[in-house]
Enzyme design. Structure first.
Site, short mmCIF file in Angstrom:
data_model
loop_
_atom_site.label_atom_id
_atom_site.label_comp_id
_atom_site.label_asym_id
_atom_site.label_seq_id
_atom_site.Cartn_x
_atom_site.Cartn_y
_atom_site.Cartn_z
N ASN A 1 71.31 25.86 1.05
CA ASN A 1 71.09 24.55 1.69
C ASN A 1 71.26 23.40 0.69
OD1 ASN A 1 69.95 23.34 4.37
ND2 ASN A 1 68.90 22.26 2.73
N SER B 30 64.41 15.02 -9.29
CA SER B 30 62.96 15.22 -9.32
C SER B 30 62.48 15.37 -10.75
CB SER B 30 62.64 16.48 -8.52
OG SER B 30 61.31 16.90 -8.74
N TYR C 299 63.63 26.05 -6.15
CA TYR C 299 63.78 24.64 -5.76
C TYR C 299 64.10 23.79 -6.99
CZ TYR C 299 62.58 19.85 -4.75
OH TYR C 299 62.63 18.47 -4.67
N LYS D 253 67.68 21.58 -8.26
CA LYS D 253 67.83 20.18 -8.70
C LYS D 253 68.53 20.11 -10.06
CE LYS D 253 65.93 18.15 -5.19
NZ LYS D 253 66.71 17.35 -4.26
N GLY E 44 52.68 28.16 -11.79
CA GLY E 44 53.83 27.26 -11.90
C GLY E 44 53.46 25.80 -12.11
#
Ligand code: NAD
Ligand code: WQD
Length: 334
Positions: A98, A123, A150, A154, A295
């Protein structure tokens, strides 16, 4: 400028569409509504007096993107992405497909249509787990190792965009690294509406204030921070939205890759957020300290000098404003 806004029905995108309209631009939204509602468009219309066009399409669909672009654009702001960190660990292929795949198709369609001014939602996650001694984070600070797919998506997309600009110097690419966007539109008509139990701090605190959830779980109080809880640079989504207009207006058509941190330049701890939300909502917000979340980094906050000097952009809303607007939205959205 006529601006294609992918993901423009989402949280940050919808506020940016408002800022674009208010600055006299003409945004057109492309969104597949995987994490947004069509009704956002009417709400933007109520705020600005102009209801933007929404094309319901997936940015991975090259044919659909080529068709949309036939009507002529000056620039694209690319928000469309999946953003749930935990889900990205469960479904890495979905996230890479995506987020990275969507950016590929979009860039190909934009290139074909000769639309080469591009603003990208990056980000602070690209900085990884910074050494607290090196804060605030500068745009030149090293890009870290992400702790989840994720974050990697980025980092990868930033690199892909830098490579694209080298291959074709006509591109004008702004990489905007957001810190922790929170808050809602002052009208109470736009905000973040996570489905299920929120993962992020402020939406969770909002649901505790409203009584939907019983207490905040504070993930660790043994970090090397003043009160032991995590410290983040929370930035009001309306200030963030204005940062996109500033990047567009200052950099459109100028060849190169321009990287900016968008934050306030100040860190606030989890306990400070809870206290500010209690003040603004007038509701008690019970919390309990639990173990650290996997994390999580101890602290991060931005140096915002570059954006201030080069974009003439700085935030105007503080943590109490963020909580007050979040609370108004929380009450209106139920
Ligand atoms: P959001 O989920 O509210 O908005 C993203 C929008 O993109 C949604 O409306 C969704 O329906 C749409 N979308 C997703 N995949 C799509 C696809 N393939 N085709 C078309 N539309 C698609 O999220 P947000 O918080 O507004 O985030 C916007 C951008 O900012 C994202 O790229 C996100 O990674 C980035 N970002 C967000 C934060 C944050 O904390 N909210 C922080 C840093 C960066
Ligand atoms: C903030 C602080 C938590 C929830 C995430 C993504 C990041 C970026 C922004 C997109 C931390 C603590 C949280 C809770 C808590 N998104 N916390 N109890 O993790 O800084 O950033 O959103 O790019 O990539 O990782 O934001 O709001 O989840 O957490 O104590 O129920 O609040 O430990 O210290 P984070 P967050």
């Amino acid at each position: 400028m006529r601006v294609l806004v992918t993901g423009g029905a989402g949280f940050i995108g919808s506020h940016t569409v408002v800022s674009l309209i208010e600055a006299g631009h003409e945004p057109v939204i492309v969104d597949n509504l995987v994490n947004a509602k069509r009704s956002v468009v009417a709400r933007i219309g109520r705020i600005t007096g102009h209801e933007p066009e929404l094309v319901e399409a997936d940015v991975r669909d090259l044919d659909a993107m080529e068709k949309v672009l036939q009507s002529g654009y000056d620039a694209c702001i690319h928000f469309a992405a999946l953003k749930a960190v935990g889900e990205s660990v469960e479904k890495p292929l979905l996230y890479y497909d995506n987020n990275v795949g969507g950016t590929f198709a979009l860039l190909e369609a934009l290139s074909g249509a000769e639309v080469k001014t591009f603003v990208f939602s990056s980000s602070a996650t690209v900085y990884g787990d910074p050494d607290p001694a090196t804060l605030p984070l500068l745009e030149s600070s090293p890009i870290g190792a992400a702790t989840n797919p994720y974050g990697w998506s980025k980092i990868m997309m930033e690199q892909i965009l830098r490579d694209v600009q080298v291959s074709d110097p006509e591109w004008s690419i702004s990489l905007l690294r957001y810190f922790n966007p929170v808050g809602a539109h002052q009208s109470g008509l736009l905000g973040e509406d996570p489905s299920g139990i929120p993962n992020n701090l402020m939406p969770y605190v909002a649901k505790v204030a409203s009584g939907e959830l019983s207490k905040v779980k504070v993930f660790g109080n043994d970090y090397p921070t003043p009160d032991g809880t995590g410290v983040r640079d929370f930035v009001h989504v309306a200030d963030l939205a204005d940062g996109h207009v500033a990047a567009l207006e200052k950099r459109a058509g100028e060849q190169g890759v321009f990287t900016y941190n968008l934050g306030t330049g100040e860190g606030h701890s989890v306990l400070e957020v809870i206290a500010a939300y209690e003040r603004q909502s007038g509701k008690p917000i019970p919390y309990e300290i639990v173990g650290r979340r996997a994390g999580d980094v101890a602290s991060n906050w931005a140096s915002v000098e570059k954006a201030r000097l080069e974009l003439d952009w700085q935030t105007t809303r503080d943590l109490d404003d963020m909580c007050a607007d979040s609370w108004r939205w929380q009450q209106n959205s139920h």
